[in-house]
Scaffold this active site. Structure first.
Site, PDB file in Angstrom:
ATOM      1  N   GLY A  25      32.583  59.004  72.740  1.00 36.94           N
ATOM      2  CA  GLY A  25      31.343  59.767  72.585  1.00 36.94           C
ATOM      3  C   GLY A  25      30.224  59.131  73.384  1.00 36.94           C
ATOM      4  N   GLN A  27      21.768  57.304  75.762  1.00 33.14           N
ATOM      5  CA  GLN A  27      22.447  56.106  76.262  1.00 33.14           C
ATOM      6  C   GLN A  27      22.425  56.000  77.782  1.00 33.14           C
ATOM      7  OE1 GLN A  27      26.000  57.087  73.630  1.00 33.14           O
ATOM      8  NE2 GLN A  27      26.164  54.862  73.761  1.00 33.14           N
ATOM      9  N   CYS A  68      30.364  51.149  69.961  1.00 29.91           N
ATOM     10  CA  CYS A  68      29.399  51.922  70.730  1.00 29.91           C
ATOM     11  C   CYS A  68      29.380  51.400  72.157  1.00 29.91           C
ATOM     12  CB  CYS A  68      28.004  51.764  70.105  1.00 29.91           C
ATOM     13  SG  CYS A  68      26.716  52.682  70.963  1.00 29.91           S
ATOM     14  N   LEU A  69      29.366  52.299  73.125  1.00 30.19           N
ATOM     15  CA  LEU A  69      29.301  51.871  74.522  1.00 30.19           C
ATOM     16  C   LEU A  69      28.006  51.107  74.806  1.00 30.19           C
ATOM     17  CD1 LEU A  69      30.749  55.052  76.274  1.00 30.19           C
ATOM     18  CD2 LEU A  69      31.865  52.824  75.995  1.00 30.19           C
ATOM     19  N   HIS A  92      27.292  59.568  64.542  1.00 32.17           N
ATOM     20  CA  HIS A  92      26.933  58.399  65.359  1.00 32.17           C
ATOM     21  C   HIS A  92      26.134  58.831  66.599  1.00 32.17           C
ATOM     22  CE1 HIS A  92      28.149  54.467  67.443  1.00 32.17           C
ATOM     23  NE2 HIS A  92      27.722  55.214  68.448  1.00 32.17           N
ATOM     24  N   GLU A  93      26.615  59.893  67.265  1.00 34.55           N
ATOM     25  CA  GLU A  93      25.943  60.337  68.506  1.00 34.55           C
ATOM     26  C   GLU A  93      24.595  61.001  68.209  1.00 34.55           C
ATOM     27  OE1 GLU A  93      27.087  59.109  71.068  1.00 34.55           O
ATOM     28  OE2 GLU A  93      29.100  58.624  70.343  1.00 34.55           O
ATOM     29  N   HIS A 131      21.938  58.493  67.882  1.00 33.08           N
ATOM     30  CA  HIS A 131      21.371  58.053  69.177  1.00 33.08           C
ATOM     31  C   HIS A 131      20.191  58.934  69.585  1.00 33.08           C
ATOM     32  CE1 HIS A 131      23.997  54.867  70.632  1.00 33.08           C
ATOM     33  NE2 HIS A 131      25.087  55.590  70.426  1.00 33.08           N
TER      34      HIS A 131
HETATM   35  C1  QAP Z   1      31.125  56.165  68.890  1.00 31.77           C
HETATM   36  O1  QAP Z   1      31.850  54.825  70.657  1.00 31.77           O
HETATM   37  C2  QAP Z   1      32.153  55.896  67.836  1.00 31.77           C
HETATM   38  O2  QAP Z   1      32.843  47.905  72.319  1.00 31.77           O
HETATM   39  C3  QAP Z   1      31.645  56.153  70.296  1.00 31.77           C
HETATM   40  O3  QAP Z   1      34.200  47.282  74.535  1.00 31.77           O
HETATM   41  C4  QAP Z   1      32.972  54.769  67.872  1.00 31.77           C
HETATM   42  O4  QAP Z   1      33.067  55.396  72.426  1.00 31.77           O
HETATM   43  C5  QAP Z   1      32.285  56.749  66.805  1.00 31.77           C
HETATM   44  C6  QAP Z   1      33.740  51.261  73.416  1.00 31.77           C
HETATM   45  C7  QAP Z   1      33.912  54.542  66.888  1.00 31.77           C
HETATM   46  C8  QAP Z   1      33.212  56.531  65.834  1.00 31.77           C
HETATM   47  C9  QAP Z   1      34.034  55.447  65.868  1.00 31.77           C
HETATM   48  C10 QAP Z   1      33.204  50.231  72.676  1.00 31.77           C
HETATM   49  C11 QAP Z   1      34.452  50.941  74.562  1.00 31.77           C
HETATM   50  C12 QAP Z   1      33.572  52.660  73.048  1.00 31.77           C
HETATM   51  C13 QAP Z   1      33.368  48.910  73.055  1.00 31.77           C
HETATM   52  C14 QAP Z   1      32.610  54.515  71.738  1.00 31.77           C
HETATM   53  C15 QAP Z   1      34.072  48.602  74.206  1.00 31.77           C
HETATM   54  C16 QAP Z   1      34.610  49.628  74.957  1.00 31.77           C
HETATM   55  C17 QAP Z   1      32.801  53.084  72.031  1.00 31.77           C
HETATM   56 CO    CO Z   2      27.028  54.845  70.401  1.00 33.60          CO
END
Ligand code: QAP
Ligand code: CO
Length: 170
Positions: free
Chosen positions: A46, A51, A92-93, A134-135, A138
């Protein structure tokens, strides 16, 4: 298409409250395509416009294992459908390298516009519900680390500040 730069916590620009999209046009669709590409390149599920430092109410996500089902939500509004809360290990990215358990309503209804500007509505549970909430956080200047203890948040902030000073990634 272009890959966009992703802001990282504790960048204050992540605290901006995004403004509603007024017209869904080709310019916006170009941004949407760039956000989808950026999300895939970063291995994310997401990404909110906040972001990538665009303060419009717009998010993309793809929770499919094949990573071929991008979803677009413009001006999304979320409403809980239950008092029941579910914990999920979120990342989270914008907070790379850190994951923490966050509790949120388990089922939600979301209303939004699609990439053609057409309104739609859907109900979500499981990972989709987590990701949507979550999004949308943001877009309101909120991050998942705001849902965990101050101690954990400050540890993450210090570690990422160090990473940023040293100019390497977590
Ligand atoms: C939000 O998050 C989310 O630490 C999106 O090293 C995450 O795409 C919602 C990511 C989990 C629900 C559950 C994070 C990639 C990606 C990192 C992401 C990383 C590489 C996070
Ligand atoms: Co995020």
């Amino acid at each position: 298409m272009a890959k966009l730069e992703i802001l990282e916590f504790p960048d204050p620009r992540l605290r901006t409250v995004a403004r509603p999209v007024e017209t869904v046009d080709d310019g916006l669709r170009g941004l949407i395509d760039d956000m989808i590409e950026t999300m895939y390149e970063a291995d994310g599920i997401g990404l909110a416009a906040t972001q990538v430092n665009v303060h419009k109410r717009l998010l993309v996500l793809d929770i499919s294992p094949e990573r071929d089902q991008p979803m677009v939500f413009i001006n999304p509004e979320v409403e809980p459908l239950t008092d029941e809360r579910e914990g999920y290990e979120e990342g989270c990215l914008s907070v790379p390298g850190f994951h923490e358990r966050v509790e949120r309503p388990a089922r939600v209804r979301v209303r939004a516009l699609d990439r053609d500007g057409q309104p739609f509505e859907m109900e979500a549970d499981g990972l989709l519900a987590v990701c949507l909430q979550h999004e949308i956080d943001h877009l309101n200047g909120r991050l998942f680390v705001d849902h965990i203890s101050r101690l954990k948040r400050s540890r993450i902030r210090k570690k990422l500040e160090k990473v940023h000073r040293q100019g390497v990634s977590a």
